[in-house]
Motif scaffolding. Structure first.
Motif, mmCIF file in Angstrom:
data_model
loop_
_atom_site.group_PDB
_atom_site.id
_atom_site.type_symbol
_atom_site.label_atom_id
_atom_site.label_comp_id
_atom_site.label_asym_id
_atom_site.label_seq_id
_atom_site.Cartn_x
_atom_site.Cartn_y
_atom_site.Cartn_z
ATOM 1 N N ILE A 8 0.843 -1.202 0.000
ATOM 2 C CA ILE A 8 0.000 0.000 0.000
ATOM 3 C C ILE A 8 0.876 1.250 0.000
ATOM 4 C CG2 ILE A 8 -1.722 1.301 1.306
ATOM 5 C CD1 ILE A 8 -2.883 -1.174 -0.015
ATOM 6 N N ILE A 9 1.927 1.260 0.839
ATOM 7 C CA ILE A 9 2.838 2.414 0.892
ATOM 8 C C ILE A 9 3.525 2.597 -0.454
ATOM 9 C CG2 ILE A 9 4.989 3.268 1.899
ATOM 10 C CD1 ILE A 9 4.052 2.035 4.562
ATOM 11 N N ALA A 10 4.022 1.500 -1.028
ATOM 12 C CA ALA A 10 4.719 1.588 -2.322
ATOM 13 C C ALA A 10 3.792 2.099 -3.419
ATOM 14 C CB ALA A 10 5.284 0.227 -2.711
ATOM 15 N N ILE A 11 2.548 1.620 -3.443
ATOM 16 C CA ILE A 11 1.583 2.070 -4.451
ATOM 17 C C ILE A 11 1.260 3.551 -4.247
ATOM 18 C CG2 ILE A 11 -0.825 1.797 -5.219
ATOM 19 C CD1 ILE A 11 0.977 -0.390 -6.251
ATOM 20 N N HIS A 12 1.094 3.971 -2.994
ATOM 21 C CA HIS A 12 0.789 5.373 -2.692
ATOM 22 C C HIS A 12 1.929 6.295 -3.150
ATOM 23 C CE1 HIS A 12 -1.017 8.747 -0.595
ATOM 24 N NE2 HIS A 12 0.166 8.989 -0.049
ATOM 25 N N GLY A 15 2.088 6.612 -6.902
ATOM 26 C CA GLY A 15 1.078 7.548 -7.402
ATOM 27 C C GLY A 15 1.525 8.986 -7.294
ATOM 28 N N LYS A 16 2.177 9.327 -6.167
ATOM 29 C CA LYS A 16 2.689 10.691 -6.004
ATOM 30 C C LYS A 16 3.813 10.965 -6.992
ATOM 31 C CE LYS A 16 -0.008 11.674 -2.625
ATOM 32 N NZ LYS A 16 -1.196 12.449 -2.898
ATOM 33 N N LEU A 17 4.693 9.986 -7.204
ATOM 34 C CA LEU A 17 5.803 10.166 -8.143
ATOM 35 C C LEU A 17 5.314 10.343 -9.586
ATOM 36 C CD1 LEU A 17 8.412 7.586 -6.819
ATOM 37 C CD2 LEU A 17 8.579 10.069 -6.738
ATOM 38 N N LEU A 18 4.231 9.644 -9.928
ATOM 39 C CA LEU A 18 3.683 9.749 -11.286
ATOM 40 C C LEU A 18 2.827 10.999 -11.464
ATOM 41 C CD1 LEU A 18 2.754 6.027 -12.039
ATOM 42 C CD2 LEU A 18 4.704 7.331 -12.889
ATOM 43 N N GLY A 19 2.577 11.732 -10.385
ATOM 44 C CA GLY A 19 1.889 13.013 -10.493
ATOM 45 C C GLY A 19 0.375 12.946 -10.406
ATOM 46 N N PHE A 20 -0.188 11.859 -9.927
ATOM 47 C CA PHE A 20 -1.636 11.766 -9.778
ATOM 48 C C PHE A 20 -2.082 12.625 -8.595
ATOM 49 C CE2 PHE A 20 -1.091 8.089 -12.428
ATOM 50 C CZ PHE A 20 -2.299 7.948 -13.094
#
Length: 195
Positions: A8-12, A15-20
């Protein structure tokens, strides 16, 4: 639980790194591309778990920033947070006593609100921040921002010019703080130092 906390942390973070910026759009992307629907929590459950794990995400960011001495330099700057249109700033009642009127020289505007002082590494990792009233000068908040996670090399704009501040940061914390010089400044920097 369909997924472990680490996932969950890695996915979150991904998402921030990809700019969502939208939680709904990011969850839709994850379900459509990374995990099947039956192996990933539904959107509201995923968002609740992300909020519950926010302490771990903040700790990871702090540890990355502390170990981030491999970053070449950090940049310190401030930006205005406007709370209302300039026509209403003299009669606004919200946040009276907390927010006030300030001037942003780079945008040439007078505004009502707060000022965000931020230190960011050359790779975009935020190291420290402070929110002050709008009339607070950049030099006043500079030391507080830079001492949250000290970096040995910091750059600032002309709003941070202060030989006392530079000397204090270097003597007490071994932090080099570089600013450009003004045209009429008595103490000039050598060409070698500028390069």
């Amino acid at each position: 639980m369909k997924q472990k906390d680490e996932v969950i942390i890695a996915i979150h973070v991904l998402g921030k790194l990809l700019g969502f910026t939208s939680e709904r759009a990011w969850h839709r992307f994850v379900i459509g591309n990374l995990f099947p629907k039956d192996l990933f929590p539904e959107r509201s459950r995923y968002n609740r778990r992300c909020r519950a794990l926010s302490f771990a995400i903040k700790w990871i960011r702090h540890q990355l920033a502390k170990r981030g001495q491999h970053h070449a330099y950090a940049v310190v700057d401030s930006l205005p947070i406007e709370l209302c249109h300039s026509a209403r700033m003299h009669r606004v009642k919200r946040f009276r006593g907390i927010a006030d009127i300030g001037y942003c020289a780079s945008k040439r505007i007078t505004f009502y609100g707060w000022k965000l002082h931020l230190q960011v590494t050359d790779q975009g990792l935020p190291m420290g921040y402070v929110v002050t009233e709008a009339s607070c000068h950049d030099r006043v908040a500079a030391e507080t921002v830079m001492m949250q996670i000290p970096h040995p090399y910091n750059l600032g704009d002309k709003g941070y010019i202060s030989q006392k501040l530079q000397k204090k940061l270097y003597e007490e914390h071994r932090v080099a703080f570089w600013t450009p010089v003004r045209k009429n400044q008595r103490i000039r920097q050598s060409d070698a130092w500028k390069q």
